[in-house]
Design an enzyme around this catalytic site. Structure first.
Site, PDB file in Angstrom:
ATOM      1  N   LYS A   1      57.452  88.805  44.742  1.00  0.00           N
ATOM      2  CA  LYS A   1      57.898  88.272  46.040  1.00  0.00           C
ATOM      3  C   LYS A   1      56.867  88.645  47.083  1.00  0.00           C
ATOM      4  O   LYS A   1      56.130  89.621  46.909  1.00  0.00           O
ATOM      5  CB  LYS A   1      59.242  88.906  46.419  1.00  0.00           C
ATOM      6  CG  LYS A   1      60.027  88.126  47.444  1.00  0.00           C
ATOM      7  CD  LYS A   1      60.850  87.033  46.789  1.00  0.00           C
ATOM      8  CE  LYS A   1      61.511  86.137  47.790  1.00  0.00           C
ATOM      9  NZ  LYS A   1      62.484  85.247  47.141  1.00  0.00           N
TER      10      LYS A   1
ATOM     11  N   ASP B   1      60.665  80.595  50.736  1.00  0.00           N
ATOM     12  CA  ASP B   1      61.872  81.397  50.941  1.00  0.00           C
ATOM     13  C   ASP B   1      62.184  81.225  52.440  1.00  0.00           C
ATOM     14  O   ASP B   1      61.750  80.228  53.040  1.00  0.00           O
ATOM     15  CB  ASP B   1      61.630  82.868  50.556  1.00  0.00           C
ATOM     16  CG  ASP B   1      62.929  83.679  50.433  1.00  0.00           C
ATOM     17  OD1 ASP B   1      63.596  83.595  49.397  1.00  0.00           O
ATOM     18  OD2 ASP B   1      63.305  84.387  51.399  1.00  0.00           O
TER      19      ASP B   1
HETATM   20  P1  NDP Z   1      65.552  78.837  55.441  1.00  0.00           P
HETATM   21  O1  NDP Z   1      64.516  79.491  56.270  1.00  0.00           O
HETATM   22  O2  NDP Z   1      65.422  77.400  55.098  1.00  0.00           O
HETATM   23  O3  NDP Z   1      66.986  79.025  56.115  1.00  0.00           O
HETATM   24  C1  NDP Z   1      67.488  80.286  56.404  1.00  0.00           C
HETATM   25  C2  NDP Z   1      68.825  80.150  57.111  1.00  0.00           C
HETATM   26  O4  NDP Z   1      69.445  81.426  57.186  1.00  0.00           O
HETATM   27  C3  NDP Z   1      68.684  79.651  58.537  1.00  0.00           C
HETATM   28  O5  NDP Z   1      69.835  78.937  58.891  1.00  0.00           O
HETATM   29  C4  NDP Z   1      68.583  80.953  59.322  1.00  0.00           C
HETATM   30  O6  NDP Z   1      68.960  80.872  60.686  1.00  0.00           O
HETATM   31  C5  NDP Z   1      69.542  81.832  58.552  1.00  0.00           C
HETATM   32  N1  NDP Z   1      69.105  83.224  58.706  1.00  0.00           N
HETATM   33  C6  NDP Z   1      67.912  83.747  58.327  1.00  0.00           C
HETATM   34  N2  NDP Z   1      67.829  85.036  58.654  1.00  0.00           N
HETATM   35  C7  NDP Z   1      68.990  85.333  59.251  1.00  0.00           C
HETATM   36  C8  NDP Z   1      69.510  86.512  59.810  1.00  0.00           C
HETATM   37  N3  NDP Z   1      68.798  87.670  59.828  1.00  0.00           N
HETATM   38  N4  NDP Z   1      70.771  86.456  60.327  1.00  0.00           N
HETATM   39  C9  NDP Z   1      71.478  85.282  60.305  1.00  0.00           C
HETATM   40  N5  NDP Z   1      71.027  84.140  59.781  1.00  0.00           N
HETATM   41  C10 NDP Z   1      69.808  84.162  59.277  1.00  0.00           C
HETATM   42  O7  NDP Z   1      65.668  79.733  54.110  1.00  0.00           O
HETATM   43  P2  NDP Z   1      66.327  79.354  52.699  1.00  0.00           P
HETATM   44  O8  NDP Z   1      67.462  78.435  52.882  1.00  0.00           O
HETATM   45  O9  NDP Z   1      65.226  78.977  51.793  1.00  0.00           O
HETATM   46  O10 NDP Z   1      66.841  80.788  52.223  1.00  0.00           O
HETATM   47  C11 NDP Z   1      68.172  81.241  52.471  1.00  0.00           C
HETATM   48  C12 NDP Z   1      68.518  82.345  51.477  1.00  0.00           C
HETATM   49  O11 NDP Z   1      68.440  81.839  50.148  1.00  0.00           O
HETATM   50  C13 NDP Z   1      67.607  83.577  51.503  1.00  0.00           C
HETATM   51  O12 NDP Z   1      68.371  84.711  51.179  1.00  0.00           O
HETATM   52  C14 NDP Z   1      66.626  83.281  50.371  1.00  0.00           C
HETATM   53  O13 NDP Z   1      66.057  84.471  49.873  1.00  0.00           O
HETATM   54  C15 NDP Z   1      67.567  82.646  49.368  1.00  0.00           C
HETATM   55  N6  NDP Z   1      66.963  81.814  48.327  1.00  0.00           N
HETATM   56  C16 NDP Z   1      66.125  80.795  48.633  1.00  0.00           C
HETATM   57  C17 NDP Z   1      65.600  79.998  47.646  1.00  0.00           C
HETATM   58  C18 NDP Z   1      64.752  78.815  47.926  1.00  0.00           C
HETATM   59  O14 NDP Z   1      64.403  78.110  46.983  1.00  0.00           O
HETATM   60  N7  NDP Z   1      64.422  78.510  49.158  1.00  0.00           N
HETATM   61  C19 NDP Z   1      65.876  80.291  46.213  1.00  0.00           C
HETATM   62  C20 NDP Z   1      66.835  81.346  46.004  1.00  0.00           C
HETATM   63  C21 NDP Z   1      67.326  82.079  47.033  1.00  0.00           C
HETATM   64  P3  NDP Z   1      67.860  80.916  61.836  1.00  0.00           P
HETATM   65  O15 NDP Z   1      67.151  79.606  61.747  1.00  0.00           O
HETATM   66  O16 NDP Z   1      68.617  81.125  63.089  1.00  0.00           O
HETATM   67  O17 NDP Z   1      66.958  82.088  61.510  1.00  0.00           O
HETATM   68  O1  2IT Z   2      64.603  83.748  45.813  1.00  0.00           O
HETATM   69  C1  2IT Z   2      64.124  82.830  45.126  1.00  0.00           C
HETATM   70  O2  2IT Z   2      64.429  82.668  43.943  1.00  0.00           O
HETATM   71  C2  2IT Z   2      63.175  81.901  45.776  1.00  0.00           C
HETATM   72  N1  2IT Z   2      62.914  82.041  46.971  1.00  0.00           N
HETATM   73  C3  2IT Z   2      62.513  80.823  44.974  1.00  0.00           C
HETATM   74  C4  2IT Z   2      61.328  81.362  44.230  1.00  0.00           C
HETATM   75  C5  2IT Z   2      60.486  80.336  43.529  1.00  0.00           C
HETATM   76  O3  2IT Z   2      59.451  80.775  42.992  1.00  0.00           O
HETATM   77  O4  2IT Z   2      60.817  79.159  43.479  1.00  0.00           O
END
Ligand code: NDP
Ligand code: 2IT
Length: 450
Positions: free
Chosen positions: A131, A171
């Site tokens: 990561k 992420d």
């Molecule tokens: P994005 O940046 O697209 O979206 C993040 C969302 O979460 C936004 O709505 C943001 O609000 C909110 N957020 C972020 N930080 C905070 C905080 N400290 N408090 C409250 N709200 C918060 O990210 P993703 O959708 O890609 O990721 C969301 C989660 O999913 C994370 O935990 C990530 O690790 C996990 N994840 C992502 C994957 C991927 O493929 N993208 C795969 C697996 C897991 P704001 O805009 O106000 O900051």
């Molecule tokens: O938390 C996760 O699994 C991710 N942000 C996606 C990682 C990836 O390599 O697609």
């Protein structure tokens, strides 16, 4: 149930982690949860202790920290810190996302990298765990600033990457725009069109169909498999989804397709609730295109929608999908949710529920799907993107989504079977940690003292 570490040798390993990694509470939390599940595993396999597999796994193979200098639109020099924690490569090249958010510290990246090892193992695919990220805050920055930041970030990171070495993706704060700038700079520095070095690329230049949808869709496929265990479906259910980013948007999309009604979603400023069901086109326009705050939804939608500056978990729903960030759902919220009749929680985010919240859910007999299992569809589809890049091919949406669905069913089965095998039926936290750990541990042992 999992949380506390009873076996003395595992407790010693955990104390070592605390001592060697002070002030990294999120990392401690992630390690404690996994080690808390391993008691019965080391009892059956004492050689895991003799060979010190667990202590080895708690120490990343490599940690890279670097300065990221760049110039903002006003000509002012800005300095951020960049990270890549290359955690474990026994199952394949390091694989895991990059997070750009002001809260990112080394301990944040370590917790995410540690989770990623077992998540990736659970998918059954040939990917190790890693990561990275930076404390850079993309909010309010112009595209040109984001580009200059990404170019500077990659100017250091490129030397550590490669399709057989380390393959980052998105992420929080890293989506298609950032992956584009990062890939462009990698290509320019190396003079190689090495498509498989990053995933989450645009469809026109080596990306995979269904990758953008994969984490959210996968979480809902997983939740649906959980519901099936008790003869239920998501059809007709009220659902609350936290966040409004990549994972949340496509989780809402799939919930709606399966007949569920999404009542609320959020960002870090608060949440919107809409009695008529969230209008996803409007959310996507506000979040994906205009990059505005969630309150704009209520202003533009009107009707029975409103913006609330509070905790989304106060909205009663049978199903909850936390899809924002770590520790966003605490014990207090969990107690309120159980009282309000929540029956199923699946984590789209990484570690969004605190250990106290997880205990409340498990003690109340709710179906609880941990992120390691429930959100593994994103990284699994990244591995499918790597397969397409390696074979210089591109698959249809239907084929890729079909593979994702199959993978999520497989992960669900692995969790259920492992929990059953160890006499902990229905404990998905135990099943996910033990099934993921066992695959990694066996590979490590086969490769000697590495
Ligand atoms: P994005 O940046 O697209 O979206 C993040 C969302 O979460 C936004 O709505 C943001 O609000 C909110 N957020 C972020 N930080 C905070 C905080 N400290 N408090 C409250 N709200 C918060 O990210 P993703 O959708 O890609 O990721 C969301 C989660 O999913 C994370 O935990 C990530 O690790 C996990 N994840 C992502 C994957 C991927 O493929 N993208 C795969 C697996 C897991 P704001 O805009 O106000 O900051
Ligand atoms: O938390 C996760 O699994 C991710 N942000 C996606 C990682 C990836 O390599 O697609």
């Amino acid at each position: 149930m999992s949380a506390t570490i009873i076996v003395p040798a595992l407790q010693d390993a955990y104390q070592g982690v605390l001592r060697r990694n002070p002030a990294e509470s999120e990392f401690h939390q992630a390690v404690e949860e996994v080690l808390g599940c391993l008691g019965p595993v080391v009892e059956r396999n004492p050689h895991y202790l003799a060979e010190r597999v667990i202590e080895r796994l708690c120490e990343p193979e490599r940690q890279i920290i670097f300065r990221v200098p760049w110039t903002d639109d006003a000509g002012q020099v800005q300095i951020n810190r960049g990270f890549r924690v290359e955690y474990s490569s026994v199952l394949g090249p390091y694989k895991g996302g990059l997070r750009f958010h002001p809260s990112v510290l080394l301990g944040t990246v370590k917790f995410l990298g540690f989770e990623q090892i077992f998540k990736n193992a659970l998918t059954g695919m040939p990917i190790g765990g890693g990561k990275g990220g930076s404390d850079f805050d993309p909010k309010g920055r112009s595209d040109a600033e984001v580009m200059r930041f990404c170019q500077s970030f990659m100017t250091e990171l490129y030397r550590h990457l490669g399709e057989y070495t380390d393959v980052p993706a998105g992420d929080i704060g890293v989506g298609g725009r950032e992956i584009g700038y990062l890939f462009g700079q990698y290509k320019r520095i190396t003079n190689r069109y090495e498509a498989g070095v990053l995933t989450g690329k645009g469809i026109a230049w080596g990306g995979s169909l269904a990758r953008i949808e994969a984490t959210g869709y996968g979480t809902v496929y997983f939740a649906n498999e959980m519901a099936k265990q008790v003869g239920a479906t998501l059809d007709g259910k009220d659902v609350v989804v936290s966040g409004s980013g990549n994972v949340a948007i496509y989780a809402m999309d799939k919930v709606t397709e399966l007949g569920g009604k999404v009542l609320a979603c959020s960002d870090s400023s608060g949440y919107v609730v809409d009695e008529d069901g969230i209008d996803l086109d409007l959310i996507r326009d506000i979040k994906e295109r205009r990059r505005e705050r969630i309150r704009v939804y209520a202003q533009e939608r009107g009707g029975r929608s409103r913006f609330v500056e509070g905790r989304i978990w106060d909205v009663p729903a049978q199903v909850a999908l936390p899809c924002a960030t770590q520790n966003e759902l605490d014990e207090d919220a969990a107690i309120a949710m159980v009282k309000a009749g929540t029956k199923l929680v699946a984590e789209g985010a990484n570690m969004p529920c605190t250990p106290g919240a997880v205990s409340v859910f498990q003690e109340a007999g709710l179906l609880f799907g941990p992120g390691k299992a429930a959100n593994a569809g994103g990284v699994a589809t990244s591995a499918l993107e790597m397969q397409q890049n390696a074979s210089r091919d591109s698959w249809t949406f239907e084929h890729t989504d079909g593979r994702l669905h199959e993978i999520m069913r497989g992960i669900h089965e692995r969790c259920v079977a492992t929990a059953q095998e160890y006499g902990q039926p229905g404990d998905y936290v135990f099943g996910a940690n033990v099934a993921g750990f066992t695959r990694v541990a066996e590979a490590m042992l086969a490769m000697g003292v590495i």
